[in-house]
Design an enzyme around this catalytic site. Structure first.
Site, PDB file in Angstrom:
ATOM      1  N   HIS A 129       0.771  -1.078   0.092  1.00  0.00           N
ATOM      2  CA  HIS A 129       0.110   0.416  -0.054  1.00  0.00           C
ATOM      3  C   HIS A 129       0.562   1.025   0.051  1.00  0.00           C
ATOM      4  O   HIS A 129       0.247   2.044  -0.767  1.00  0.00           O
ATOM      5  CB  HIS A 129      -1.087   0.022   1.047  1.00  0.00           C
ATOM      6  CG  HIS A 129      -1.556   1.658   1.208  1.00  0.00           C
ATOM      7  ND1 HIS A 129      -2.989   1.630   1.372  1.00  0.00           N
ATOM      8  CD2 HIS A 129      -1.339   2.078   1.755  1.00  0.00           C
ATOM      9  CE1 HIS A 129      -3.382   3.038   1.452  1.00  0.00           C
ATOM     10  NE2 HIS A 129      -2.466   3.122   1.575  1.00  0.00           N
ATOM     11  N   GLU A 130       1.167   0.671   0.897  1.00  0.00           N
ATOM     12  CA  GLU A 130       2.377   2.587   0.907  1.00  0.00           C
ATOM     13  C   GLU A 130       3.375   2.966  -0.255  1.00  0.00           C
ATOM     14  O   GLU A 130       3.813   3.734  -0.828  1.00  0.00           O
ATOM     15  CB  GLU A 130       4.123   2.222   1.863  1.00  0.00           C
ATOM     16  CG  GLU A 130       3.163   1.978   3.514  1.00  0.00           C
ATOM     17  CD  GLU A 130       2.351   3.202   4.102  1.00  0.00           C
ATOM     18  OE1 GLU A 130       2.617   4.126   3.114  1.00  0.00           O
ATOM     19  OE2 GLU A 130       1.074   4.031   3.907  1.00  0.00           O
ATOM     20  N   HIS A 133       1.435   3.819  -3.213  1.00  0.00           N
ATOM     21  CA  HIS A 133       1.615   5.590  -2.335  1.00  0.00           C
ATOM     22  C   HIS A 133       2.769   6.500  -3.713  1.00  0.00           C
ATOM     23  O   HIS A 133       2.351   8.008  -4.516  1.00  0.00           O
ATOM     24  CB  HIS A 133       1.667   5.698  -1.148  1.00  0.00           C
ATOM     25  CG  HIS A 133       0.256   6.054  -0.370  1.00  0.00           C
ATOM     26  ND1 HIS A 133      -0.680   6.759  -1.292  1.00  0.00           N
ATOM     27  CD2 HIS A 133       0.308   5.566   0.339  1.00  0.00           C
ATOM     28  CE1 HIS A 133      -1.981   6.937   0.241  1.00  0.00           C
ATOM     29  NE2 HIS A 133      -1.329   5.655   0.475  1.00  0.00           N
ATOM     30  N   GLU A 187      -6.235   7.015  -1.355  1.00  0.00           N
ATOM     31  CA  GLU A 187      -6.069   5.760  -0.447  1.00  0.00           C
ATOM     32  C   GLU A 187      -6.811   4.355  -1.795  1.00  0.00           C
ATOM     33  O   GLU A 187      -5.866   3.505  -1.429  1.00  0.00           O
ATOM     34  CB  GLU A 187      -6.796   5.810   0.826  1.00  0.00           C
ATOM     35  CG  GLU A 187      -6.190   6.901   1.628  1.00  0.00           C
ATOM     36  CD  GLU A 187      -4.938   6.764   2.920  1.00  0.00           C
ATOM     37  OE1 GLU A 187      -3.953   5.228   2.400  1.00  0.00           O
ATOM     38  OE2 GLU A 187      -4.178   7.687   3.270  1.00  0.00           O
TER      39      GLU A 187
HETATM   40 ZN   LIG Z   1      -2.257   5.073   2.626  1.00  0.00          ZN
END
Ligand SMILES: [Zn+2]
Length: 256
Positions: A129-130, A133, A187
């Site tokens: 997830h990171e 980004h 997100e």
């Molecule tokens: Zn996030």
């Protein structure tokens, strides 16, 4: 005065506004602000990566970096992982906090407190997830916003000499960068990246879903700015979890 800065940010189509809070503006700074904002607009990708690397170096200096079992586990969890265009540099901070982040220079920092509560699959999903980004350029935009905020205050050299920032200016930019909040859209896109990251490396397809569920549960009992950033601005957490669960269901069904 704050309004003017928001206007500047809007003009530049920047997404993160939370970092602009809590600043005292005076009219003498405004002339500088306009000029410096132009400098921020011209900041190159290489300069942004350099700022990310400098901010991380400062964070590293302020934290205890593990060289033992946490580091070994993180290395094992990420072994064989490559991300196009990034040289991954994972490290663990010994801190009983729920936190993890990836930066535009390829740095990945995971807190031992997060590793204590996640299994390997869930940890992998959160890191995915990171990294999402970073790949989706959210971190780049966040760093650009952080730099813009410093430029608007006139603390960044008008010549835009990113390479020679003082430690205090860097600390200032770094703080704004690490505190920047992403939109729900960002997100969701990072969740999707995390799910695909798990599938690509043959991890549990439900790992992203499970880690989100766990983080949500933890957010009701533990103080954590990471959890606040991850969930507070997104009232529709159920939808968010459901989306990653649907992705996993679909994947499992098609793999049968
Ligand atoms: Zn996030």
């Amino acid at each position: 005065m704050k309004k003017i800065v928001f206007l500047l940010a809007a003009m530049l189509s920047l997404t993160s506004c939370s970092i602009l809070g809590g600043i005292n503006w005076d009219s003498a700074q405004l002339g500088q602000a306009a000029g410096a904002a132009m400098t921020a607009m011209s900041i190159t990708d290489a300069q942004i990566v350099s700022l990310c690397a400098q901010s991380i170096a400062q964070e590293d200096a302020q934290n205890r970096i593990d060289n033992g079992s946490y580091a070994a586990r993180l290395k094992r969890v990420l072994s064989g992982v490559t991300v196009k265009g990034l040289v991954l540099d994972p490290k663990v901070y010994i801190k009983n906090d729920i936190n993890a982040f990836a930066s535009g220079d390829g740095s990945i920092r995971v807190y031992s407190g997060l590793m204590d509560v996640m299994d390997d699959n869930e940890l992998f999903a959160i890191i995915g997830h990171e990294i999402g980004h970073v790949v989706n350029q959210d971190t780049k935009r966040a760093m650009k916003s952080a730099y813009l905020a410093a430029a608007a205050r006139g603390v960044v050299n008008a010549a835009g000499a990113v390479g020679v920032l003082s430690q205090s200016v860097l600390g200032d930019i770094g703080q704004a960068y690490f505190n920047s909040q992403y939109s729900q859209k960002q997100e969701l896109a990072a969740d999707k990246f995390g799910f695909e990251f798990c599938v690509a490396y043959k991890k549990d397809p439900y790992a992203m879903y499970n880690s989100l569920q766990k983080l949500q549960k933890l957010s009701s009992s533990r103080q954590s700015s990471y959890l606040e950033k991850m969930f507070s601005s997104h009232p529709d957490n159920e939808t968010r979890s459901k989306k990653v669960k649907d992705m996993a269901d679909k994947y499992v069904k098609s793999a049968k």
